[in-house]
Design a protein around this motif. Structure first.
Motif, PDB file in Angstrom:
ATOM      1  N   TYR A   1      -3.386   5.001  -2.732  1.00  0.00           N
ATOM      2  CA  TYR A   1      -4.484   5.825  -2.242  1.00  0.00           C
ATOM      3  C   TYR A   1      -4.040   7.283  -2.262  1.00  0.00           C
ATOM      4  CZ  TYR A   1      -8.437   7.350   0.647  1.00  0.00           C
ATOM      5  OH  TYR A   1      -9.582   7.959   1.104  1.00  0.00           O
TER       6      TYR A   1
ATOM      7  N   SER B   1      -3.966  -5.617   1.129  1.00  0.00           N
ATOM      8  CA  SER B   1      -3.453  -4.282   1.390  1.00  0.00           C
ATOM      9  C   SER B   1      -4.025  -3.708   2.675  1.00  0.00           C
ATOM     10  CB  SER B   1      -3.789  -3.355   0.216  1.00  0.00           C
ATOM     11  OG  SER B   1      -3.144  -3.794  -0.942  1.00  0.00           O
TER      12      SER B   1
ATOM     13  N   THR C   1      -7.624   2.058   4.907  1.00  0.00           N
ATOM     14  CA  THR C   1      -8.095   0.718   4.549  1.00  0.00           C
ATOM     15  C   THR C   1      -9.332   0.277   5.314  1.00  0.00           C
ATOM     16  OG1 THR C   1      -6.601  -0.286   6.178  1.00  0.00           O
ATOM     17  CG2 THR C   1      -5.765   0.004   3.942  1.00  0.00           C
TER      18      THR C   1
ATOM     19  N   LEU D   1       0.836  -1.195   0.000  1.00  0.00           N
ATOM     20  CA  LEU D   1       0.000   0.000   0.000  1.00  0.00           C
ATOM     21  C   LEU D   1       0.871   1.245   0.000  1.00  0.00           C
ATOM     22  CD1 LEU D   1      -2.779   1.414   0.326  1.00  0.00           C
ATOM     23  CD2 LEU D   1      -2.514   1.149   2.801  1.00  0.00           C
TER      24      LEU D   1
END
Length: 746
Positions: A238, A183, A176, A46
């Protein structure tokens, strides 16, 4: 003093750091991508990119968090602090062994210098202390200090950021929460955060959108089950932005849903020798064509290596986009559907599952799709309607090497071969698309003759009647104006309907007139350019003589350059001579001539090409005397012979290559006719395209314009009341074309 045999050493000034950052990394978007690639190489699952306001020049910050292995104090000192280390050359795979690393030159860290004035790095390897570095890039540009005289502040301490309950765990948990993927199980005990403080540019909506779009193509979308591509490592990105006008851009970077619904698709693989196994799909789950052939076409270049292809193609007209509008793509109208496709268009190259910059970026048309479409708007695809995914590997494609500035591949013979092979493949999709969009054929001539020019479909000139430039401006300036978008859509439909009616009315009259006008423009503007080129070559000759007195080597190089340009100038002049009979100007008066002599003179224009491909040309049959304009015979023969030479060049090296041109006088009813037949022993015309080959702008060649047979057929029909046909079987085993002249043959 005598310094013979003394040694000196290069010692870089500190400002080299800033120079490298600016020269090796082309822009800020690429710089952030480099930091994401570093996280990928560290086996991160991630990556969190956080934008902290104010996102203005010299203000705000960007943080790049990852849950990778992190670095120990020894790694920071012995690897990270060494510039251009060979560590990645010695270790081409990530620590887990599951990823082919993306960094190899040891210079990706300079991306931070491109993004901000100050870089602060906190990193921790499991079981090790936490390391913090702080680099003020301005220290490297001030004064005349040497690189080893500018200190970098760094320290080690007990874990604080990467620990249970630490800042890293809180950040990853916030991102998350609610996701049940690998992830989501971010590992808080190790990782790296790069804080970029004092941004070098403003990050507005357009810049963040561009970054997100670029990152969405960093990893390819899920490949089709039919394509055996290794599973991609789990890797999520992200983007976190502050509340306000950028809020809608927050979230996981994902592939657009529009990519899952192409109208046409090409899927398959090509091995190291160029042997392809491809499937072409159109409006369905079953292939309309399966291609099993060699795409290298006997190229003299070294192999680019094996590759796999997944090309997705859309038509951008309103009826073709209607089905997409009803899918969950996030688009509110057809204008936004079209924009979705264009935003995801381009051909992206993935090496070992990760994108090579800048392949797939808007405007980076590395395969020349747009130029091919300009040359042939009826058949060819434009770059903004294709989303292509090409898969290679570092181990199997060693000739495809990155440029030093981290964008693109070196212009090697292997890279040229890669482009050639891909274009050969995409041509097969273009042919199937053309067949689906082609109007119903008319009546075909001739008993025992397969197809002829009477079935031609019309002209690509009408493709220019569209409101696409207006649509693009409106979309850019008023992206949320639904009323304006619909008005442009309706106006486009009105224009398309009007063009269709005009085509129906003038199609039977326009072919030769349109072509003649086009040739007039080409001859006028082209020969004006040639005259200027000839003048410049004379000037170059004078300069060369002056240079020879000072620099013999440079003079020799200039002579070679002038010779090459002169040869190209003459080649273009010969091309203009070939098409001149098709101009709208008054033609020369027909005269009696020997067909064999005229054919021989026409073939001699292609002498160098015929010799280069080792083709044996024979002229046989009765030497008929006809009354004709010499340029007409030259045009007919040049187009047919040049086609034959091209297709013969695609046969394996060492194969006998032959062209037979035969002439004969025959009887058709009560009248005499003269036949000219051009045959070759090449691959022939594939059954599925025989009814298409006389269509104006149709071509089976990757870069073909599709005018050769149309031009030849026009000359035969309009000046000699004749026909041009593909005949089967012919004198030789490949393709055979017969031109029948009915007028002026006495």
């Amino acid at each position: 003093m005598n310094f013979e045999g003394a040694q000196a050493y290069l010692r870089p000034r500190a400002r080299l750091m800033s120079t490298l950052g600016e020269e090796l990394i082309s822009n800020e978007r690429v710089a952030l991508t480099e930091l994401v690639k570093n996280a990928y190489d560290a086996d991160a699952n991630l990556v969190l990119i956080r934008f902290n306001p104010p996102l203005q020049e010299n203000g705000g910050s960007i943080e790049v968090w990852d849950d990778g292995h992190g670095m120990s104090p020894d790694t920071v000192r012995g690897t990270w602090m060494e510039i251009a280390t060979s560590y990645r050359h010695r270790n081409p795979r990530s620590e887990s062994g599951g990823r082919r690393v993306l960094g190899a030159k040891g210079i990706g860290r300079f991306a931070a210098a491109r993004l901000a004035h100050v870089t602060a790095i906190t990193t921790r390897r499991a079981g090790e202390p936490e390391v913090t570095l702080r680099i003020d890039w301005g220290n490297f540009t001030e004064g005349d200090a040497y690189l080893d005289e500018v200190p970098v502040s760094w320290s080690t301490a007990a874990p604080y950021v990467f620990m249970e309950g630490g800042e890293a765990e809180r950040n990853f948990s916030e991102v998350t929460r609610g996701f049940t993927t690998a992830s989501a199980d971010a590992r808080p005990g190790h990782g790296t955060v790069v804080r970029l403080e004092g941004l070098r540019m403003e990050w507005g909506r357009e810049a963040v959108e561009s970054l997100k779009r670029s990152l969405s193509r960093l990893l390819p979308p899920p490949p089709p089950a039919k394509l055996s591509v290794p599973d991609q490592p789990e890797f999520a990105i992200y983007i976190d932005v502050p509340e306000g006008p950028l809020s809608h851009l927050a979230g996981f970077v994902a592939v657009s849903e529009a990519l899952a619904h192409p109208r046409y698709r090409l899927i398959g693989s090509v091995d190291v020798a160029g042997n392809a196994h491809l499937a072409v799909y159109a409006d369905g789950d079953e292939p309309v064509e399966v291609v099993e052939e060699n795409l290298r076409k006997d190229s003299g270049r070294p192999s680019c290596g094996p590759l796999k292809l997944d090309f997705r193609v859309w038509d951008l007209e309103k009826p073709a986009l209607q089905p997409l509008f009803h899918l969950d793509t996030g688009a509110r109208n057809l204008t936004e559907v079209r924009k979705l496709i264009k935003d995801n268009s381009g051909v992206t190259l993935y090496r070992d599952g990760f994108r090579v910059q800048p392949f797939g970026e808007p405007g980076f048309d590395w395969l020349g799709f747009d130029q091919r479409r300009v040359n042939n708007p009826t058949m060819r695809l434009s770059n903004n309607q294709v989303a292509g995914f090409v898969y290679i590997s570092a181990d199997d494609n060693p000739g495809l090497q990155d440029r030093s500035h981290r964008e693109g591949l070196i212009d090697s013979p292997e890279y040229e071969e890669l482009k050639t092979v891909i274009l050969q493949a995409i041509t097969r999709l273009e042919i199937q698309r053309y067949k689906l969009r082609r109007p119903e054929p008319g009546v075909q001539p001739g008993t025992g003759l397969l197809t002829g020019p009477s079935g031609g479909r019309g002209h690509g000139v009408f493709q220019s009647f569209n409101l696409e430039p207006l649509r693009q401006v409106a979309t850019e300036r008023y992206p949320n104006d639904v009323v304006l978008g619909r008005a442009i859509e309706e106006a486009t439909e009105t224009i398309n309907e009007g063009v269709r009616k005009v085509q129906e009315i003038i199609a039977q009259f326009s072919r030769l007139a349109t072509l003649g006008t086009l040739v007039d423009v080409i001859l006028h503007d082209g020969r004006t350019a040639l005259a200027r080129m000839a003048f410049d070559l004379r000037q170059l000759s004078k300069i060369t003589k002056k240079v020879e007195e000072r620099d013999v080597d440079l003079s020799a190089a200039l002579v070679d350059l002038r010779t090459d340009f002169t040869a190209q100038e003459r080649a273009i002049d010969r091309l203009f001579t070939r098409i001149e009979p098709l101009s709208g100007r008054q033609r020369g008066r027909p005269r009696q001539l020997s067909l064999h002599q005229s054919i021989s003179e026409a073939a001699s224009v292609l002498e160098s090409e015929i010799a280069r491909h080792r083709v044996d040309v024979t002229i046989g049959g009765e030497d008929v005397t006809v009354t004709a304009e010499p340029g007409d015979i030259r045009t007919l023969v040049l187009n047919l012979v040049s086609n034959a030479v091209y297709w013969l060049s695609t046969t394996p090296d060492g194969t006998e290559r032959a062209i037979l041109i035969e002439t004969e006088r025959a009887r058709e009813g009560e009248s005499d006719v003269v036949d000219i037949t051009v045959s070759d022993n090449g691959p022939g015309v594939r059954e599925e395209i025989r009814e298409l080959i006389f269509d104006t702008y149709f071509s089976d060649k990757p870069d073909g314009i599709g005018l050769g047979l149309s031009i030849a057929g026009s000359v035969v029909k309009d000046f000699y009341d004749g026909d041009l046909w593909l005949v089967s079987p012919g004198p030789l085993s490949g393709a055979s074309f017969r031109a029948r002249l009915r007028r002026r043959v006495g």
